[in-house]
Design an enzyme around this catalytic site. Structure first.
Site, mmCIF file in Angstrom:
data_model
loop_
_atom_site.group_PDB
_atom_site.id
_atom_site.type_symbol
_atom_site.label_atom_id
_atom_site.label_comp_id
_atom_site.label_asym_id
_atom_site.label_seq_id
_atom_site.Cartn_x
_atom_site.Cartn_y
_atom_site.Cartn_z
ATOM 1 N N HIS A 222 -9.282 1.276 5.195
ATOM 2 C CA HIS A 222 -7.982 1.438 5.868
ATOM 3 C C HIS A 222 -8.145 2.380 7.064
ATOM 4 O O HIS A 222 -8.944 3.319 7.012
ATOM 5 C CB HIS A 222 -6.957 2.000 4.878
ATOM 6 C CG HIS A 222 -5.563 1.958 5.410
ATOM 7 N ND1 HIS A 222 -5.082 2.895 6.293
ATOM 8 C CD2 HIS A 222 -4.570 1.064 5.221
ATOM 9 C CE1 HIS A 222 -3.833 2.585 6.606
ATOM 10 N NE2 HIS A 222 -3.499 1.476 5.973
ATOM 11 N N GLU B 99 -6.467 4.763 8.065
ATOM 12 C CA GLU B 99 -6.276 6.189 7.736
ATOM 13 C C GLU B 99 -7.535 6.769 7.106
ATOM 14 O O GLU B 99 -7.863 7.939 7.329
ATOM 15 C CB GLU B 99 -5.051 6.350 6.819
ATOM 16 C CG GLU B 99 -3.758 6.130 7.602
ATOM 17 C CD GLU B 99 -2.622 5.518 6.808
ATOM 18 O OE1 GLU B 99 -2.637 5.562 5.567
ATOM 19 O OE2 GLU B 99 -1.699 4.972 7.450
ATOM 20 N N ASN C 173 0.863 -1.175 0.000
ATOM 21 C CA ASN C 173 0.000 0.000 0.000
ATOM 22 C C ASN C 173 0.900 1.225 0.000
ATOM 23 O O ASN C 173 1.529 1.527 1.001
ATOM 24 C CB ASN C 173 -0.897 -0.024 1.250
ATOM 25 C CG ASN C 173 -1.707 1.244 1.403
ATOM 26 O OD1 ASN C 173 -1.779 2.067 0.482
ATOM 27 N ND2 ASN C 173 -2.323 1.412 2.565
ATOM 28 N N GLY D 21 5.274 1.260 4.475
ATOM 29 C CA GLY D 21 6.594 1.850 4.227
ATOM 30 C C GLY D 21 7.573 0.928 3.520
ATOM 31 O O GLY D 21 8.282 1.362 2.590
ATOM 32 N N LYS E 116 0.075 4.316 -0.220
ATOM 33 C CA LYS E 116 -0.500 5.522 0.393
ATOM 34 C C LYS E 116 -0.268 6.707 -0.555
ATOM 35 O O LYS E 116 -0.336 6.525 -1.768
ATOM 36 C CB LYS E 116 0.073 5.722 1.797
ATOM 37 C CG LYS E 116 -0.074 4.441 2.629
ATOM 38 C CD LYS E 116 0.217 4.595 4.083
ATOM 39 C CE LYS E 116 0.039 3.248 4.776
ATOM 40 N NZ LYS E 116 0.175 3.318 6.230
ATOM 41 N N GLY F 230 2.897 2.254 10.790
ATOM 42 C CA GLY F 230 3.846 3.356 10.659
ATOM 43 C C GLY F 230 4.599 3.678 11.934
ATOM 44 O O GLY F 230 5.250 4.715 12.034
ATOM 45 N N GLU G 117 -5.079 -4.885 10.614
ATOM 46 C CA GLU G 117 -4.042 -3.867 10.786
ATOM 47 C C GLU G 117 -4.290 -3.150 12.113
ATOM 48 O O GLU G 117 -5.064 -2.181 12.159
ATOM 49 C CB GLU G 117 -4.101 -2.850 9.644
ATOM 50 C CG GLU G 117 -3.802 -3.437 8.287
ATOM 51 C CD GLU G 117 -3.180 -2.387 7.353
ATOM 52 O OE1 GLU G 117 -2.095 -2.672 6.839
ATOM 53 O OE2 GLU G 117 -3.753 -1.318 7.177
ATOM 54 N N SER H 26 3.787 -2.175 10.202
ATOM 55 C CA SER H 26 5.243 -2.273 10.368
ATOM 56 C C SER H 26 5.806 -3.626 9.935
ATOM 57 O O SER H 26 6.718 -4.162 10.570
ATOM 58 C CB SER H 26 5.649 -1.935 11.811
ATOM 59 O OG SER H 26 5.278 -0.607 12.131
HETATM 60 P P1 13P Z 1 3.392 0.378 7.594
HETATM 61 O O1 13P Z 1 3.849 -0.908 6.980
HETATM 62 O O2 13P Z 1 4.142 1.574 7.069
HETATM 63 O O3 13P Z 1 3.315 0.312 9.077
HETATM 64 O O4 13P Z 1 1.884 0.632 7.067
HETATM 65 C C1 13P Z 1 0.971 -0.413 7.206
HETATM 66 C C2 13P Z 1 -0.254 -0.063 6.450
HETATM 67 O O5 13P Z 1 -0.996 0.820 6.823
HETATM 68 C C3 13P Z 1 -0.529 -0.819 5.212
HETATM 69 O O6 13P Z 1 -1.821 -0.571 4.752
#
Ligand code: 13P
Length: 251
Positions: free
Chosen positions: A95, A97, A9, A235, A11, A173, A167, A213
């Site tokens: 998600h 976010e 992802n 990330g 983002k 993150g 998640e 993560s």
């Molecule tokens: P990270 O791997 O950066 O923690 O993000 C996870 C995420 O939100 C994937 O959708």
């Protein structure tokens, strides 16, 4: 036997040019890796270019969100059929976010999941508790509500096709990955919910992936858990080397 599923992802990262360069290089590196579904979710602006760059490879493309209506006066929104026409096969829905920053609810997740399936997109439905909810021992209650409301009305056959991403918000993150035991506990619970709410066959077939993560160093241990079928990577999917290592560690 469920095929492992690894999705990146992105983002709000990467331009069209950056996307095309990544996909062209990456597809060559994964061309001989079988037995794992590999998906990249670039921003909307790059979806079509990503699809073209990934054509005839073993990389599939996802969008990161969608609207539930087919068309209309919804400035800034994109419909499932538009995403499908652009060539994506998957769409991330719900998600955390989107939930915390853009007002997504279990009810809107449910409408989007139905619309995605109608447009022949496979939804990757995200669920997960906040740190406060975990510390208040509400993790299972939160997951139950998100799964029950978010997936309400689906048939067992549809449950078998979709992807559910666990998640935990506190792991996204933050560098603080759930332990393999915490991930397995949540995934096992979700699978039980799917069994109770739909059917044993549907629950057995549905792929449950972990996000938060995920790194090359922790992927193998996470996906070795019986109910962890893959990963949704933020990330660490932005760099070819780390995402390749994650994909390679599943097979
Ligand atoms: P990270 O791997 O950066 O923690 O993000 C996870 C995420 O939100 C994937 O959708």
């Amino acid at each position: 036997m469920r095929t492992p599923f690894i999705a990146g992802n992105w983002k709000m990262y990467k331009t069209v040019a950056e996307t095309v360069n990544f996909v062209k290089e990456f597809r060559a590196l994964v061309k001989d890796i079988d037995g794992v579904d590999v998906v990249l979710a670039p921003p909307f602006t790059s979806v079509h270019a990503a699809v073209e760059a990934a054509r005839n490879s073993n990389v599939a493309i996802a969008a990161q969100d969608m609207h539930w209506e087919a068309e209309g006066a919804f400035t800034g929104a994109i419909s499932a059929s538009m995403i499908r026409e652009a060539g994506a096969e998957y769409v991330i829905i719900g998600h955390s976010e989107r939930r915390t920053l853009f007002g997504e609810t279990d009810a809107t997740v449910n409408r989007k999941v139905g619309a995605a399936l109608s447009a022949e997109l496979v939804p990757i439905v995200c669920v997960g508790e906040t740190l406060a909810e975990r510390e208040a021992n509400e993790t299972f209650a939160v997951l139950d509500r998100q799964v029950q409301t978010g997936l309400e009305g689906l048939t067992p056959d549809q449950i078998a096709q979709i992807i559910v991403a666990y998640e935990p918000v506190w792991a996204i993150g933050t560098g603080r990955t759930a332990t393999a035991g915490q991930a397995e506990e949540a995934h096992g619970h979700i699978r039980q919910q799917l069994q109770a709410g739909f059917s044993a066959e549907a629950a057995e077939a549905c792929r449950l992936i972990y996000g938060g993560s995920v790194k090359p160093a922790n992927t193998a241990e996470l996906i070795a858990q019986p109910d962890v079928d893959g990963a949704l990577v933020g990330g660490a999917s932005l760099e070819i080397a780390s995402f390749l290592e994650i994909v390679a560690s599943t097979v």
